[in-house]
Write a protein that holds these residues in place. Structure first.
Motif, PDB file in Angstrom:
ATOM      1  N   THR A  53       0.838  -1.201   0.000  1.00  0.00           N
ATOM      2  CA  THR A  53       0.000   0.000   0.000  1.00  0.00           C
ATOM      3  C   THR A  53       0.873   1.251   0.000  1.00  0.00           C
ATOM      4  OG1 THR A  53      -1.712  -1.191   1.216  1.00  0.00           O
ATOM      5  CG2 THR A  53      -1.870   1.207   1.198  1.00  0.00           C
TER       6      THR A  53
ATOM      7  N   ARG B 168      -3.288   0.292  -9.719  1.00  0.00           N
ATOM      8  CA  ARG B 168      -3.518  -0.875  -8.867  1.00  0.00           C
ATOM      9  C   ARG B 168      -3.747  -2.159  -9.650  1.00  0.00           C
ATOM     10  NH1 ARG B 168      -8.298  -2.715  -7.294  1.00  0.00           N
ATOM     11  NH2 ARG B 168     -10.109  -1.933  -8.390  1.00  0.00           N
TER      12      ARG B 168
ATOM     13  N   SER C 101      -3.245  -7.624  -3.565  1.00  0.00           N
ATOM     14  CA  SER C 101      -3.913  -7.546  -2.271  1.00  0.00           C
ATOM     15  C   SER C 101      -3.125  -8.358  -1.246  1.00  0.00           C
ATOM     16  CB  SER C 101      -5.327  -8.118  -2.405  1.00  0.00           C
ATOM     17  OG  SER C 101      -5.889  -8.368  -1.149  1.00  0.00           O
TER      18      SER C 101
ATOM     19  N   LYS D  96      -5.499 -10.900  -6.701  1.00  0.00           N
ATOM     20  CA  LYS D  96      -6.367  -9.731  -6.854  1.00  0.00           C
ATOM     21  C   LYS D  96      -5.557  -8.477  -6.542  1.00  0.00           C
ATOM     22  CE  LYS D  96     -10.680 -11.980  -5.532  1.00  0.00           C
ATOM     23  NZ  LYS D  96     -11.824 -11.941  -4.607  1.00  0.00           N
TER      24      LYS D  96
ATOM     25  N   ILE E 284      -4.747  -4.628  -5.026  1.00  0.00           N
ATOM     26  CA  ILE E 284      -5.114  -3.958  -3.775  1.00  0.00           C
ATOM     27  C   ILE E 284      -6.463  -3.284  -3.972  1.00  0.00           C
ATOM     28  CG2 ILE E 284      -2.748  -3.573  -2.955  1.00  0.00           C
ATOM     29  CD1 ILE E 284      -2.994  -0.675  -3.931  1.00  0.00           C
ATOM     30  N   SER E 285      -7.130  -3.062  -2.896  1.00  0.00           N
ATOM     31  CA  SER E 285      -8.457  -2.440  -2.930  1.00  0.00           C
ATOM     32  C   SER E 285      -8.376  -1.053  -3.554  1.00  0.00           C
ATOM     33  CB  SER E 285      -8.987  -2.324  -1.499  1.00  0.00           C
ATOM     34  OG  SER E 285     -10.012  -1.371  -1.411  1.00  0.00           O
ATOM     35  N   GLU E 286      -9.453  -0.668  -4.216  1.00  0.00           N
ATOM     36  CA  GLU E 286      -9.480   0.681  -4.793  1.00  0.00           C
ATOM     37  C   GLU E 286      -9.435   1.742  -3.705  1.00  0.00           C
ATOM     38  OE1 GLU E 286     -14.162   1.459  -5.601  1.00  0.00           O
ATOM     39  OE2 GLU E 286     -13.181  -0.028  -6.867  1.00  0.00           O
ATOM     40  N   ASN E 287      -9.687   1.348  -2.460  1.00  0.00           N
ATOM     41  CA  ASN E 287      -9.664   2.295  -1.341  1.00  0.00           C
ATOM     42  C   ASN E 287      -8.428   2.174  -0.456  1.00  0.00           C
ATOM     43  OD1 ASN E 287     -12.239   3.403  -1.941  1.00  0.00           O
ATOM     44  ND2 ASN E 287     -13.154   1.543  -1.121  1.00  0.00           N
ATOM     45  N   ALA E 288      -7.524   1.269  -0.764  1.00  0.00           N
ATOM     46  CA  ALA E 288      -6.382   1.009   0.123  1.00  0.00           C
ATOM     47  C   ALA E 288      -5.558   2.263   0.391  1.00  0.00           C
ATOM     48  CB  ALA E 288      -5.497  -0.090  -0.464  1.00  0.00           C
TER      49      ALA E 288
ATOM     50  N   TYR F 256      -7.659   4.954   2.296  1.00  0.00           N
ATOM     51  CA  TYR F 256      -7.789   4.649   3.723  1.00  0.00           C
ATOM     52  C   TYR F 256      -6.490   4.968   4.465  1.00  0.00           C
ATOM     53  CZ  TYR F 256     -12.207   2.159   2.905  1.00  0.00           C
ATOM     54  OH  TYR F 256     -13.488   1.823   2.571  1.00  0.00           O
TER      55      TYR F 256
END
Length: 142
Positions: free
Chosen positions: A11, A29, A107, A113, A115-119, A122
């Protein structure tokens, strides 16, 4: 500040790469190593296929192409991104953290997968930048 924050290294590396390249987070990402294998270390240029870029080309090329589809398939619209030595260092570090992943920024829970689109968002929210900086903000800074 981000470097010292308690967060997964991938991240933090994604955050650093956003700052160095001003790419859209969705493009960054979901980047796969296959896309980066041909980069020349002496003159590093990352060729991002047009199909992965957000294109709004209606009205361009004098109507010669249906730009909603054809422009995304046409290599003339690939995005050429020169990479700094610092960006190459980020890629090297990302490879060290996930050497067997097809993704550059996988991730933490599922290596297959992204990383989250929000990692990254956040991460910024947990810091004092809450409400003052967002991942997409690097684009406006550039």
């Amino acid at each position: 500040m981000v470097e010292a924050a308690p967060a997964h290294p991938i991240t933090k590396l994604a955050s650093r790469m956003l700052a160095l390249t001003a790419l859209r987070q969705g493009v960054l990402r979901t980047t796969m190593w296959l896309e980066l294998e041909a980069i020349d270390r002496e003159e590093p240029i990352w060729r991002i296929p047009a199909a992965r870029m957000k294109l709004k080309l209606d009205g361009k090329l004098d109507g010669k192409l249906d730009c909603k589809l054809d422009c995304k398939l046409d290599a003339r619209f690939d995005f050429m991104l020169p990479l700094s030595s610092q960006a190459l260092e980020v890629l090297d570090a990302a490879r060290a953290f996930a050497p067997y992943s097809r993704l550059v920024f996988p991730s933490q829970r599922h290596a297959h997968k992204p990383i989250s689109e929000n990692a990254v968002g956040y991460l910024y929210n947990r810091l004092v930048t809450h409400g003052r900086h967002v991942p997409h903000g690097w684009r406006s800074t550039f």
